[in-house]
Design an enzyme around this catalytic site. Structure first.
Site, PDB file in Angstrom:
ATOM      1  N   SER A 138       0.828  -1.208   0.000  1.00  0.00           N
ATOM      2  CA  SER A 138       0.000   0.000   0.000  1.00  0.00           C
ATOM      3  C   SER A 138       0.856   1.250   0.000  1.00  0.00           C
ATOM      4  CB  SER A 138      -0.983   0.017   1.180  1.00  0.00           C
ATOM      5  OG  SER A 138      -0.541  -0.768   2.235  1.00  0.00           O
ATOM      6  N   HIS A 159      -3.047  -3.391  -6.076  1.00  0.00           N
ATOM      7  CA  HIS A 159      -3.410  -2.948  -4.723  1.00  0.00           C
ATOM      8  C   HIS A 159      -4.892  -3.198  -4.449  1.00  0.00           C
ATOM      9  CE1 HIS A 159      -4.201   0.462  -1.712  1.00  0.00           C
ATOM     10  NE2 HIS A 159      -3.592  -0.507  -1.075  1.00  0.00           N
ATOM     11  N   GLU A 171      -6.387  -1.356  -7.616  1.00  0.00           N
ATOM     12  CA  GLU A 171      -5.545  -0.455  -8.406  1.00  0.00           C
ATOM     13  C   GLU A 171      -4.420  -1.285  -9.019  1.00  0.00           C
ATOM     14  OE1 GLU A 171      -5.861   3.724  -5.920  1.00  0.00           O
ATOM     15  OE2 GLU A 171      -4.514   2.203  -5.128  1.00  0.00           O
ATOM     16  N   ASN A 215      -5.651   6.277  -1.892  1.00  0.00           N
ATOM     17  CA  ASN A 215      -5.033   6.721  -0.634  1.00  0.00           C
ATOM     18  C   ASN A 215      -4.388   8.090  -0.782  1.00  0.00           C
ATOM     19  OD1 ASN A 215      -5.852   4.436   0.677  1.00  0.00           O
ATOM     20  ND2 ASN A 215      -3.914   3.357   0.454  1.00  0.00           N
TER      21      ASN A 215
HETATM   22  P1  NAI Z   1      -0.519  -9.797   7.598  1.00  0.00           P
HETATM   23  O1  NAI Z   1       0.446  -9.507   8.666  1.00  0.00           O
HETATM   24  O2  NAI Z   1      -1.902 -10.218   7.952  1.00  0.00           O
HETATM   25  O3  NAI Z   1       0.089 -10.911   6.619  1.00  0.00           O
HETATM   26  C1  NAI Z   1       1.407 -10.908   6.157  1.00  0.00           C
HETATM   27  C2  NAI Z   1       1.837 -12.344   5.934  1.00  0.00           C
HETATM   28  O4  NAI Z   1       3.068 -12.355   5.233  1.00  0.00           O
HETATM   29  C3  NAI Z   1       2.056 -13.132   7.250  1.00  0.00           C
HETATM   30  O5  NAI Z   1       1.288 -14.308   7.221  1.00  0.00           O
HETATM   31  C4  NAI Z   1       3.564 -13.427   7.218  1.00  0.00           C
HETATM   32  O6  NAI Z   1       3.906 -14.653   7.822  1.00  0.00           O
HETATM   33  C5  NAI Z   1       3.812 -13.434   5.731  1.00  0.00           C
HETATM   34  N1  NAI Z   1       5.220 -13.300   5.362  1.00  0.00           N
HETATM   35  C6  NAI Z   1       6.162 -12.520   5.925  1.00  0.00           C
HETATM   36  N2  NAI Z   1       7.346 -12.684   5.280  1.00  0.00           N
HETATM   37  C7  NAI Z   1       7.130 -13.592   4.299  1.00  0.00           C
HETATM   38  C8  NAI Z   1       7.954 -14.186   3.303  1.00  0.00           C
HETATM   39  N3  NAI Z   1       9.229 -13.860   3.191  1.00  0.00           N
HETATM   40  N4  NAI Z   1       7.394 -15.075   2.471  1.00  0.00           N
HETATM   41  C9  NAI Z   1       6.099 -15.409   2.576  1.00  0.00           C
HETATM   42  N5  NAI Z   1       5.257 -14.874   3.496  1.00  0.00           N
HETATM   43  C10 NAI Z   1       5.765 -13.977   4.350  1.00  0.00           C
HETATM   44  O7  NAI Z   1      -0.518  -8.476   6.686  1.00  0.00           O
HETATM   45  P2  NAI Z   1      -1.645  -7.950   5.680  1.00  0.00           P
HETATM   46  O8  NAI Z   1      -2.507  -6.968   6.374  1.00  0.00           O
HETATM   47  O9  NAI Z   1      -2.259  -9.103   4.983  1.00  0.00           O
HETATM   48  O10 NAI Z   1      -0.754  -7.108   4.653  1.00  0.00           O
HETATM   49  C11 NAI Z   1       0.003  -7.706   3.638  1.00  0.00           C
HETATM   50  C12 NAI Z   1       0.367  -6.672   2.597  1.00  0.00           C
HETATM   51  O11 NAI Z   1      -0.824  -6.085   2.068  1.00  0.00           O
HETATM   52  C13 NAI Z   1       1.216  -5.514   3.109  1.00  0.00           C
HETATM   53  O12 NAI Z   1       2.127  -5.143   2.119  1.00  0.00           O
HETATM   54  C14 NAI Z   1       0.183  -4.420   3.348  1.00  0.00           C
HETATM   55  O13 NAI Z   1       0.738  -3.134   3.268  1.00  0.00           O
HETATM   56  C15 NAI Z   1      -0.758  -4.677   2.186  1.00  0.00           C
HETATM   57  N6  NAI Z   1      -2.106  -4.150   2.357  1.00  0.00           N
HETATM   58  C16 NAI Z   1      -2.767  -4.289   3.558  1.00  0.00           C
HETATM   59  C17 NAI Z   1      -4.050  -3.791   3.707  1.00  0.00           C
HETATM   60  C18 NAI Z   1      -4.773  -3.955   5.005  1.00  0.00           C
HETATM   61  O14 NAI Z   1      -5.843  -3.343   5.186  1.00  0.00           O
HETATM   62  N7  NAI Z   1      -4.291  -4.764   5.928  1.00  0.00           N
HETATM   63  C19 NAI Z   1      -4.752  -3.099   2.589  1.00  0.00           C
HETATM   64  C20 NAI Z   1      -3.992  -3.075   1.357  1.00  0.00           C
HETATM   65  C21 NAI Z   1      -2.719  -3.550   1.267  1.00  0.00           C
END
Ligand code: NAI
Length: 411
Positions: A138, A159, A171, A215
């Site tokens: 994001s 995104h 996006e 955003n």
């Molecule tokens: P989350 O913390 O729920 O999930 C992240 C996952 O990535 C975890 O399960 C973790 O174990 C895994 N991970 C970490 N390093 C890794 C690797 N090297 N290989 C494989 N898996 C790995 O986070 P979330 O909220 O799902 O966010 C993920 C991405 O999406 C981030 O880049 C965030 O900025 C983006 N995002 C999040 C939004 C939200 O509302 N939470 C909205 C839009 C984008």
């Protein structure tokens, strides 16, 4: 003649899309599990990959729960069962092997540049020569993520908004090195993901700039809110009176919304834009104090409000409060219009229709251009006053807004 034919051949090659069948979703957390669910529902073979079995299993359980719920509501389509869809989902904790037969990778790992760069390189080093890497970041630069991957032309942004199955907007972002073929393929793939609440809207983001479209357009509103918080504190006005300024016209008024999103998230967002857009995004005093105290909003039970008696109690207090006369909705729309004009000016979106539609699909709120076409002159004056009053030059209206010329940039 030969040269023309050659150019034509190259153009056709560039337009030719790879047939995408196998999608690998990297990161099985909140976003990754949602992305994998809609990828499965779109009919793709999906591999869900994370770093530990328990993380993959957790993500898989969320997908299963989502699909079973839809099945019970008969929302999966005629004769389609959750089991049949789940049979197309494989799990892995070994990216280098799992990526070998992937056509398209969507990355939703933690928001850290070095992690994203590392997984992107692993994909390009071990994947097929056509595999595309799409990042769900994001805040991070797509160009940076793909820079040292060995195939930056096959890296783009995709995104999603949270929750993925319900929020209509996606996006698709073109990095500085993203090829047209990668971008067009990503647009097509994104368009296939079903949405449980209406039609998907896929917003083409033509330049890799902070905040992309949705955003970014909403970001300077936070400068205004931080100023309003500080102003209310200076004058000893309670938060419910500031929230009463929204007149019940926002689903969540400013202080409630900030508590709900999290004071820490709000603080970090401002610092990010301070680094990438303008020093005027410096967080205000009230937010900084709450952040330092650890009063992070709803999740800690206290922020602007005491959340121990629930949201309804807070909303009743706001309903009965006398408005403070500090915050107003016209100003909020004026700020969004100005930022929307910056998005046009910088060539991030091709026209204002894209910006308004993306805002509606990503925020469930109308964009500023519809009303802005009539009000831009008056709103420009509001912004001149606001910039003087707050000392934040970033809020000054740009030429494209003041002149009304943006109205010619529809598509
Ligand atoms: P989350 O913390 O729920 O999930 C992240 C996952 O990535 C975890 O399960 C973790 O174990 C895994 N991970 C970490 N390093 C890794 C690797 N090297 N290989 C494989 N898996 C790995 O986070 P979330 O909220 O799902 O966010 C993920 C991405 O999406 C981030 O880049 C965030 O900025 C983006 N995002 C999040 C939004 C939200 O509302 N939470 C909205 C839009 C984008």
């Amino acid at each position: 003649m030969l040269l023309n034919l050659l150019i034509k051949f190259n153009e056709d090659e560039n337009k030719k899309m790879v047939d995408i069948k196998n999608v690998l979703v990297l990161g099985a957390g909140l976003m990754g599990s949602g992305i994998a669910q809609v990828s499965l529902m779109a009919g793709y073979n999906v591999k869900l990959v994370d770093v530990k079995d328990e993380f993959v299993d957790n993500g898989y359980s969320k997908i299963e729960e989502g699909l079973r719920k839809l099945e019970s509501k008969k929302a999966l389509g005629e004769g389609v069962t959750a089991n049949a869809i789940l049979a197309k989902c494989k799990k892995s904790i070994d990216l280098a092997t799992a990526v070998k037969d992937a056509d398209f990778v969507i990355e939703a790992v933690i928001e850290k540049m070095d992690v994203k760069q590392k997984v992107c390189k692993t994909v390009m080093d071990n994947g097929s020569s056509h595999v595309i890497f799409a990042s769900n970041t994001s805040t991070m630069s797509i160009t940076e993520i793909g820079k040292n991957s060995g195939a930056p032309e096959r890296v783009c942004g995709m995104h999603f908004f949270n929750p993925v199955p319900l929020m209509r907007c996606i996006e698709v972002i073109k990095g500085a090195a993203t090829s047209d073929q990668t971008f067009n393929t990503a647009m097509e793939v994104a368009g296939k993901f079903p949405c449980l609440r209406g039609d998907r809207y896929i917003a083409p983001v033509l330049k890799d700039r902070p905040g992309f479209i949705v955003n970014r357009m909403n970001s300077p509103v936070i400068i205004y809110l931080h100023w309003a918080f500080d102003e209310a504190e200076k004058r000893g006005i309670p938060w419910e009176r500031l929230d009463a300024d929204a007149g019940g016209k926002m689903p969540m008024p400013p202080c409630v919304l900030t508590d709900f999103t999290g004071i820490d998230t709000n603080f970090h967002i401002m610092n990010y834009y301070k680094e990438t857009l303008s020093p005027d995004f410096e967080p205000g005093k009230v937010i900084t104090d709450l952040y330092k105290k650890g009063d992070l909003g709803q999740k800690t039970g206290r922020g602007f409000y005491d959340w121990s008696k629930g949201r309804d109690a807070i909303m009743v207090k706001i309903k009965n409060a006398e408005p403070a006369g500090i915050f107003d909705l016209n100003t909020l729309f004026a700020i969004m219009l100005n930022e929307g004009c910056r998005i046009l000016d910088e060539g991030i979106a091709s026209g204002f229709k894209v910006i308004d539609e993306a805002n509606m699909a990503g925020m469930n709120a109308p964009g500023p251009f519809g009303a802005g076409k009539k009000n831009y002159a008056e709103w420009s004056k509001i912004l001149e006053d606001l910039a003087n009053k707050t000392g934040k030059k970033y809020l000054k209206p740009i030429e494209l807004m003041k002149s009304g010329e943006f109205s010619k940039m529809r598509k």
